[in-house]
Design an enzyme around this catalytic site. Structure first.
Site, mmCIF file in Angstrom:
data_model
loop_
_atom_site.group_PDB
_atom_site.id
_atom_site.type_symbol
_atom_site.label_atom_id
_atom_site.label_comp_id
_atom_site.label_asym_id
_atom_site.label_seq_id
_atom_site.Cartn_x
_atom_site.Cartn_y
_atom_site.Cartn_z
ATOM 1 N N PRO A 2 -6.894 -6.763 -10.496
ATOM 2 C CA PRO A 2 -7.310 -8.074 -10.004
ATOM 3 C C PRO A 2 -7.172 -8.212 -8.484
ATOM 4 O O PRO A 2 -6.090 -8.055 -7.944
ATOM 5 C CB PRO A 2 -6.386 -9.054 -10.726
ATOM 6 C CG PRO A 2 -5.342 -8.238 -11.389
ATOM 7 C CD PRO A 2 -5.669 -6.806 -11.278
ATOM 8 N N GLU A 3 -8.282 -8.468 -7.824
ATOM 9 C CA GLU A 3 -8.303 -8.777 -6.394
ATOM 10 C C GLU A 3 -8.876 -10.199 -6.272
ATOM 11 O O GLU A 3 -8.990 -10.902 -7.264
ATOM 12 C CB GLU A 3 -9.162 -7.751 -5.634
ATOM 13 C CG GLU A 3 -8.665 -6.324 -5.827
ATOM 14 C CD GLU A 3 -9.486 -5.280 -5.075
ATOM 15 O OE1 GLU A 3 -10.139 -5.619 -4.079
ATOM 16 O OE2 GLU A 3 -9.474 -4.120 -5.511
ATOM 17 N N HIS A 93 3.225 -6.385 -24.673
ATOM 18 C CA HIS A 93 3.391 -6.583 -23.233
ATOM 19 C C HIS A 93 3.160 -8.036 -22.804
ATOM 20 O O HIS A 93 2.846 -8.294 -21.648
ATOM 21 C CB HIS A 93 2.476 -5.669 -22.420
ATOM 22 C CG HIS A 93 2.628 -4.223 -22.742
ATOM 23 N ND1 HIS A 93 3.808 -3.543 -22.555
ATOM 24 C CD2 HIS A 93 1.757 -3.337 -23.265
ATOM 25 C CE1 HIS A 93 3.654 -2.280 -22.932
ATOM 26 N NE2 HIS A 93 2.421 -2.123 -23.371
ATOM 27 N N ARG A 155 -4.570 -3.718 15.978
ATOM 28 C CA ARG A 155 -4.050 -2.786 14.987
ATOM 29 C C ARG A 155 -4.421 -1.339 15.255
ATOM 30 O O ARG A 155 -5.587 -1.010 15.431
ATOM 31 C CB ARG A 155 -4.538 -3.210 13.588
ATOM 32 C CG ARG A 155 -4.144 -4.632 13.208
ATOM 33 C CD ARG A 155 -2.637 -4.773 13.084
ATOM 34 N NE ARG A 155 -2.130 -3.878 12.068
ATOM 35 C CZ ARG A 155 -2.055 -4.205 10.780
ATOM 36 N NH1 ARG A 155 -2.424 -5.390 10.378
ATOM 37 N NH2 ARG A 155 -1.600 -3.331 9.919
#
Length: 274
Positions: A2-3, A93, A155
DNA sequence: CTGGGCTCCTGCCCGC
DNA sequence: TGCGGGCAGGAGCCCA
């Protein structure tokens, strides 16, 4: 995994069903999935609260519960947030179950347990460091190419590493980093600070396009991703590079390359991406 | 401060 | 057929 687009799909689906519902009971079947506060405190605090909204920030699901309290869900690699009838069989789970006042349950399931649940005020979660400082939302209309340029120029790292850094831009993971860089025709190992304004404009637009198309297609089910109803998304059928190493580039036909950058497998076209 | 590497964890896939 | 090893990855953490 999931993004931003997958989380956005879940959040938009859940919102009309959850807003106004009260949490009448909380069961933690695997208590350490709660990272803040202590699990017993989590259960005591959340019980009886009413859901006021369902939002998203980066890959975090934010659920305000009144009294300034916020339930935060991060799905990690394999997390699933499902809304089901209470009679539905409990999948393996399943780590947390929230009983709602309409007889349904919001269940958190996460085989790999890289995800987490948090509860607290926003300030409390930020100061405790359990909720990290996130960069701007890439699909926010107020986030423009110049802002991205200013962030990238500082950066030293590769474009791929910088896109994956949630403090630079929030919500991009391995799939949409590779997809955006391909659309922008930029090599993932290019140093972020080496980009011209023109290239950054292309990356800005590509990021937005990749994410928005994926949202329209309800996310990518390349691995375990499922929406709040347990259904798969459709974007995996339209991915340009992710998961297609060795297959022909959609633009030039050359076999796509795969390398490791920032500890992540990275697929790109050596001819189209410079 | 920054960036890279390690770690957590299970499921899946491959090869023997 | 069965099993072991390797790999996948978000992000916190440590270290150079």
């Amino acid at each position: 995994m999931p993004e931003l687009p997958e989380v956005e799909t879940i959040v938009a689906d859940l919102r009309p069903h959850l807003v106004g519902r009260t949490i009448v009971r909380c069961e933690l079947r695997f208590p350490s999935i709660v990272r803040h506060p202590e699990p017993e405190v989590f259960i005591d605090s959340i019980t009886g609260l009413t859901i006021e909204g369902v939002g998203r920030r980066g890959k975090f699901i934010l659920i305000p519960l009144g009294e300034g309290r916020l339930l935060v869900v991060h799905l990690g690699m394999s997390g699933q947030l499902r809304l089901v009838d209470a009679a539905t069989e409990i999948a393996n789970h399943t780590h947390a179950i929230l009983d709602l006042d309409d007889g349904r349950q919001l269940r958190y399931r996460d085989p790999r347990r890289f995800g987490r649940l948090l509860l607290g005020t926003e300030d409390e979660l930020l100061t405790s460091g359990t909720l990290p400082r996130l960069g701007p939302e890439p699909i926010d209309p107020a986030f423009d190419a110049e802002q991205l340029f200013q962030r990238l120029r500082r950066r030293r790292a590769s474009l791929k590493a910088v896109l994956l850094d949630q403090g630079t831009v929030a919500g991009v993971g391995n799939i949409y980093a590779d997809e955006s860089l391909h659309r922008a025709r930029l090599r993932p190992d290019r140093l972020a600070k080496s980009l011209s304004r023109k290239s950054v404009r292309r990356l800005h637009e590509s990021l937005r396009d990749s994410l928005e198309v994926a949202i329209r297609n309800r996310g990518s089910s390349v691995d375990t991703y499922r929406d709040a109803w347990g259904e798969i998304g459709n974007q995996q059928e339209s991915l340009l590079v992710y998961g297609r190493a060795g297959e022909p580039c959609m633009t030039c036909g050359r076999p796509l390359s795969i390398v490791r950058i920032a500890g992540r497998s990275t697929v790109f076209c050596r001819r189209c991406q410079r």
